[in-house]
Design a protein around this motif. Structure first.
Motif, mmCIF file in Angstrom:
data_model
loop_
_atom_site.group_PDB
_atom_site.id
_atom_site.type_symbol
_atom_site.label_atom_id
_atom_site.label_comp_id
_atom_site.label_asym_id
_atom_site.label_seq_id
_atom_site.Cartn_x
_atom_site.Cartn_y
_atom_site.Cartn_z
ATOM 1 N N ARG A 185 0.814 -1.219 0.000
ATOM 2 C CA ARG A 185 0.000 0.000 0.000
ATOM 3 C C ARG A 185 0.843 1.263 0.000
ATOM 4 O O ARG A 185 1.928 1.309 0.579
ATOM 5 N N PHE A 241 0.589 5.194 -13.420
ATOM 6 C CA PHE A 241 -0.875 5.190 -13.293
ATOM 7 C C PHE A 241 -1.356 6.624 -13.294
ATOM 8 O O PHE A 241 -0.829 7.459 -12.550
ATOM 9 N N PHE A 286 -2.959 3.876 -3.110
ATOM 10 C CA PHE A 286 -2.541 3.323 -4.401
ATOM 11 C C PHE A 286 -1.863 1.998 -4.071
ATOM 12 O O PHE A 286 -0.876 1.983 -3.347
ATOM 13 N N THR A 287 -2.416 0.907 -4.574
ATOM 14 C CA THR A 287 -1.913 -0.394 -4.144
ATOM 15 C C THR A 287 -1.288 -1.172 -5.290
ATOM 16 O O THR A 287 -1.667 -1.021 -6.459
ATOM 17 N N ASN A 297 -6.878 7.012 -13.192
ATOM 18 C CA ASN A 297 -7.480 5.709 -12.884
ATOM 19 C C ASN A 297 -7.195 4.612 -13.888
ATOM 20 O O ASN A 297 -7.970 3.651 -14.000
ATOM 21 N N GLU A 298 -6.113 4.758 -14.610
ATOM 22 C CA GLU A 298 -5.715 3.658 -15.466
ATOM 23 C C GLU A 298 -4.196 3.610 -15.632
ATOM 24 O O GLU A 298 -3.514 4.597 -15.399
ATOM 25 N N LYS A 349 -0.673 -5.175 -6.138
ATOM 26 C CA LYS A 349 -0.987 -6.544 -5.745
ATOM 27 C C LYS A 349 -0.145 -7.503 -6.574
ATOM 28 O O LYS A 349 -0.053 -7.366 -7.803
ATOM 29 N N SER A 371 -0.962 -6.272 -10.364
ATOM 30 C CA SER A 371 -2.047 -5.352 -10.672
ATOM 31 C C SER A 371 -1.936 -4.149 -9.753
ATOM 32 O O SER A 371 -1.327 -4.233 -8.675
ATOM 33 N N VAL A 372 -2.486 -3.035 -10.194
ATOM 34 C CA VAL A 372 -2.496 -1.823 -9.376
ATOM 35 C C VAL A 372 -3.919 -1.309 -9.309
ATOM 36 O O VAL A 372 -4.736 -1.542 -10.186
ATOM 37 N N GLU A 373 -4.151 -0.578 -8.229
ATOM 38 C CA GLU A 373 -5.497 -0.083 -8.012
ATOM 39 C C GLU A 373 -5.425 1.179 -7.173
ATOM 40 O O GLU A 373 -4.526 1.333 -6.348
ATOM 41 N N ARG A 374 -6.394 2.036 -7.419
ATOM 42 C CA ARG A 374 -6.559 3.193 -6.545
ATOM 43 C C ARG A 374 -7.974 3.068 -5.974
ATOM 44 O O ARG A 374 -8.918 3.615 -6.513
ATOM 45 N N PRO A 375 -8.097 2.319 -4.899
ATOM 46 C CA PRO A 375 -9.434 1.947 -4.408
ATOM 47 C C PRO A 375 -10.234 3.114 -3.835
ATOM 48 O O PRO A 375 -11.456 3.062 -3.811
#
Lengths: 110, 114
Positions: B22, B49, B75-76, B52-53, B78, B66-70
């Motif tokens: 994280r 990133f 900003f994570t 959001n992409e 995984k 993988s990455v994500e901004r939940p």
């Protein structure tokens, strides 16, 4: 292929001696180059960028497109300059990516 | 002075396990990055990133990553099924602008895969 080369893994100098950390790059586009520094137990941080043509902590770096180089120089090294130095190239054509060389450890002793 | 923060600072996991690293980027920054540094090797770009992409990714960033901004702050990164060779220091960074080249780095998360 885009690449950043730092040929020296370790550079040891005495306090007051001149320093030159070498960096060469390979890039088909218009290069934007940077030097980052990591002091002991600190995070990686920007030292200087070529477009600014500035001197930071006595360090300067000139982009030489003919030699595809961006060497970092300081006329008189100080002990507090001891750190890991990374040359970096911004890939600004296809997206957003800053790629780094392998880094050079600068050790300044008295 | 605002800083990029990363958690955990060190994680030990078994091979095959999923890991989430994280990062909280600097609040007004728009571009986010993950890098890794295997011990003794250089800092390698993984992914950037924006909006959001994924903006750019390296060959290292395969389907296991993988990455994500939940939410608006985290900003994570995984790693779905960790391998021994995933052991490294993972750095998160953020920047305000696309062309500035000034990335602000976190202190890193050390991942050890056993």
């Amino acid at each position: 292929a885009q690449r950043v080369t730092q040929p020296e893994k370790l550079l040891s100098v005495f306090k007051g001696a001149p320093v030159e950390l070498k960096c060469n790059y390979s890039y088909s586009g218009s290069p934007e180059l940077f030097w980052y520094v990591q002091y002991s137990r600190q995070r990686l941080q920007l030292l200087l960028r070529h477009i600014s043509r500035e001197s930071i902590k006595g360090f300067t770096a000139d982009l030489n497109k003919g030699e595809t180089s961006f060497h970092l120089k300081k006329p008189f090294a100080q002990e507090e300059d001891s750190a890991m130095y990374y040359c970096a190239l911004l890939l600004n054509q296809a997206g957003t990516a800053l790629i780094f060389g392998k880094g050079t450890t600068l050790s300044v002793s008295s | 002075e605002p800083e990029v923060t990363q958690t955990p600072s060190h994680q030990v996991t078994q091979m095959g396990q999923e890991v989430i690293l994280r990062c909280v980027p600097i609040s007004n920054h728009l571009y986010f990055y993950w890098y890794r540094q295997i011990l003794g090797q250089k800092v390698e770009f993984l992914v950037s990133f924006y909006n959001n992409e994924i903006s750019e990714k390296s060959e290292i960033f395969d389907d296991q990553f993988s990455v994500e901004r939940p939410d608006g702050s985290n900003f994570t990164l995984k790693i779905r099924s960790t391998k021994l060779e995933d052991s490294a220091m993972y750095f998160c960074a953020s920047s305000a602008g696309l062309a500035s080249g000034e990335l602000f780095f976190g202190e890193g998360s050390r991942l050890t895969v056993l």
